[in-house]
Design a protein around this motif. Structure first.
Motif, PDB file in Angstrom:
ATOM      1  N   ASN A 332       0.833  -1.211   0.000  1.00  0.00           N
ATOM      2  CA  ASN A 332       0.000   0.000   0.000  1.00  0.00           C
ATOM      3  C   ASN A 332       0.867   1.260   0.000  1.00  0.00           C
ATOM      4  O   ASN A 332       0.590   2.210  -0.732  1.00  0.00           O
ATOM      5  CB  ASN A 332      -0.917   0.005   1.229  1.00  0.00           C
ATOM      6  N   ALA A 336       1.062   4.103  -2.944  1.00  0.00           N
ATOM      7  CA  ALA A 336       0.678   5.481  -2.609  1.00  0.00           C
ATOM      8  C   ALA A 336       1.793   6.459  -2.995  1.00  0.00           C
ATOM      9  O   ALA A 336       1.537   7.537  -3.537  1.00  0.00           O
ATOM     10  CB  ALA A 336       0.370   5.589  -1.118  1.00  0.00           C
ATOM     11  N   ARG A 337       3.035   6.057  -2.729  1.00  0.00           N
ATOM     12  CA  ARG A 337       4.178   6.928  -3.078  1.00  0.00           C
ATOM     13  C   ARG A 337       4.283   7.087  -4.596  1.00  0.00           C
ATOM     14  O   ARG A 337       4.496   8.191  -5.102  1.00  0.00           O
ATOM     15  CB  ARG A 337       5.468   6.338  -2.506  1.00  0.00           C
ATOM     16  N   ASP A 339       1.899   6.841  -6.751  1.00  0.00           N
ATOM     17  CA  ASP A 339       0.796   7.697  -7.201  1.00  0.00           C
ATOM     18  C   ASP A 339       1.137   9.166  -6.982  1.00  0.00           C
ATOM     19  O   ASP A 339       0.932   9.998  -7.860  1.00  0.00           O
ATOM     20  CB  ASP A 339      -0.498   7.352  -6.443  1.00  0.00           C
ATOM     21  N   SER A 340       1.683   9.469  -5.781  1.00  0.00           N
ATOM     22  CA  SER A 340       1.948  10.883  -5.481  1.00  0.00           C
ATOM     23  C   SER A 340       3.084  11.424  -6.353  1.00  0.00           C
ATOM     24  O   SER A 340       3.100  12.607  -6.676  1.00  0.00           O
ATOM     25  CB  SER A 340       2.230  11.085  -3.990  1.00  0.00           C
TER      26      SER A 340
END
Ligand SMILES: [Zn+2]
Length: 455
Positions: A332, A336-337, A339-340
């Motif tokens: 996860n 998330a990283r 995506d950012s």
């Protein structure tokens, strides 16, 4: 046909043939070097010696430092650790189950091990009558009969099923969902028959689901031999009781890390190909097959590229994911990283099915991309790969977005659940040649995707 068109057509065929020959030469060198080197077996031995890699354990943090320095030694362009918050559960020194209150069986101890996340018994014995549930779906019908009793989930692994992951998925519900379902009905504790293809008495552990509205009950795995014994003892004495003593405890959250190393792409550095496995394991055995092997293979792919001086067109990134076993916190956090940062993943290949002889690859993508990967099969046969099919990839890479293909490496997994999550999963059960062939297969696929793309 016009003479010029004939000439152009024959030139295209000639350049295609030259490309095929060039790829095959590199593929052969990859396979030969992987098989001759035995590097991955040595690395797996080092990793196995660091102690249990359960999240929050010192062994996990030792593995993080070891992996970082190994990736640096390999010659990665960049190595870093990504912080991840993980659940910290610790197995205690006290872990016993004994039959009591029975003229015939009192004093008989049972081979058990607490399941991940289980609360302990608060420093005193938990004693209760036992109710057997088999198949798992029987639980609902038992309803109020379960209250204050120890629920004994005894559905066996179904040996009739060819695909071991299918058989596992069917039987594992009683472990993952059983304890919380029993707790909802007011049960005192849960004993779960080990989900394994091997008929021995070694408990196979694993995670259990949580429900924030339900207070968790102590939950343990029991060895298959003792599960059979308990079932027959209950036939003779349905009123027997079991005394459980567990000192395991949940210690909140802990700081952990994904470990990442990469070789920058020479032409398309922003197109990333991930190779990965999960660095955590249960605290039983060495976590050699699950998933020490997958981590070593992922690192060794980069090692082969460096050793053979392959300068990939695309960025090859090894990701060793933290905490897959209970909540996939590492997967996860990585997604998330990415995506950012708006990272563009070209493909990801996961190895998390044991260190056995290569069989195939599952491709999780649309049909056009799957067919694109299937074009590589003739090369992959050099590393013992027989097939490439549409299918599920793996838990660690499943969360990555903005990606063309997620690919799962599939070795011959008939023996995988003999070892999985238990004291059986030790370094000595890994065959160096089978481990290296897996590395070769993943390295060849990584190379071809990097150089030829997938269309
Ligand atoms: Zn695994």
């Amino acid at each position: 046909m016009h003479i010029l068109l004939v000439l152009l057509a024959s030139m295209t065929i000639a350049s295609g043939q030259a490309e095929t020959k060039a790829y095959q030469d590199v593929v052969d060198r990859i396979v030969e070097t992987a098989l001759a080197g035995k590097t991955d077996h040595r690395l797996l031995k080092e990793l196995s010696a660091l102690g249990p890699r359960l999240s929050g354990y010192p062994g996990y943090l030792a593995a993080v430092s070891w992996a970082e320095s190994t990736l640096k030694t390999i010659g990665c362009d960049r190595v870093w650790r990504q912080p991840v918050t993980v659940p910290y559960w610790r197995r205690g020194p006290v872990e016993t189950a004994e039959i009591v209150g029975s003229a015939k069986f009192t004093g008989r101890s049972l081979a058990i091990a607490a399941l991940g996340g289980s609360p302990g018994t608060a420093g005193k014995p938990l004693t209760g009558g036992v109710i057997e549930v088999n198949p798992y779906t029987q639980l609902e019908q038992l309803d109020s009969l379960v209250r204050d009793r120890i629920v004994f989930f005894n559905e066996p692994y179904d040996h009739r099923i060819l695909r071991t992951f299918e058989a596992y998925s069917k039987a594992v519900r009683q472990r993952s969902e059983g304890p919380v379902a029993a707790a909802k009905l007011g049960a005192a504790a849960a004993i779960v028959r080990s989900v394994t293809s091997r008929d021995d008495n070694v408990p196979h552990v694993g995670g259990v689901h949580r429900d924030s509205l339900v207070k968790p009950i102590p939950a343990v795995a029991i060895g298959v031999t003792d599960a059979e014994f308990l079932s027959s003892a209950l036939q003779l004495d349905p009123d027997l009781q079991i005394e459980l003593n567990l000192s395991c405890e949940n210690l909140g959250a802990a700081q952990s890390y994904n470990v990442i190393g990469e070789i920058r792409g020479s032409i398309y550095p922003d197109e990333i190909i991930v190779v990965g496995g999960h660095l955590d394991s249960w605290d039983k055995g060495h976590g050699a097959h699950d998933d020490g092997a997958g981590c070593i293979q992922s690192m060794a792919v980069l090692g082969l590229f460096k050793k053979l001086k392959i300068k990939p067109k695309r960025t090859i990134r090894c990701v060793l994911f933290a905490e897959e076993e209970r909540r996939q916190s590492g997967a996860n956090a990585y997604a998330a990283r990415s995506d950012s940062l708006k990272e563009q993943h070209f493909a990801a290949i996961e190895s998390d099915r044991g260190a056995f002889t290569p069989r195939g690859f599952y491709v999780e993508s649309d049909s056009a991309i799957t067919q694109g990967v299937q074009k590589f099969l003739p090369y992959l046969q050099s590393a013992g790969i027989d097939w490439i099919r549409k299918g599920g990839s793996g838990a660690n890479i499943s969360k990555i977005n903005n990606i063309k293909a997620k690919i799962g490496y599939v070795p011959d997994d008939q023996r995988y659940f003999d070892f999985h999550h238990s004291d059986n999963d030790t370094f000595d059960t890994v065959n160096p040649r089978e481990l290296a062939l897996g590395t070769a297969a993943i390295a060849v696929l990584t190379y071809l995707i990097s150089e030829a793309g997938i269309e």
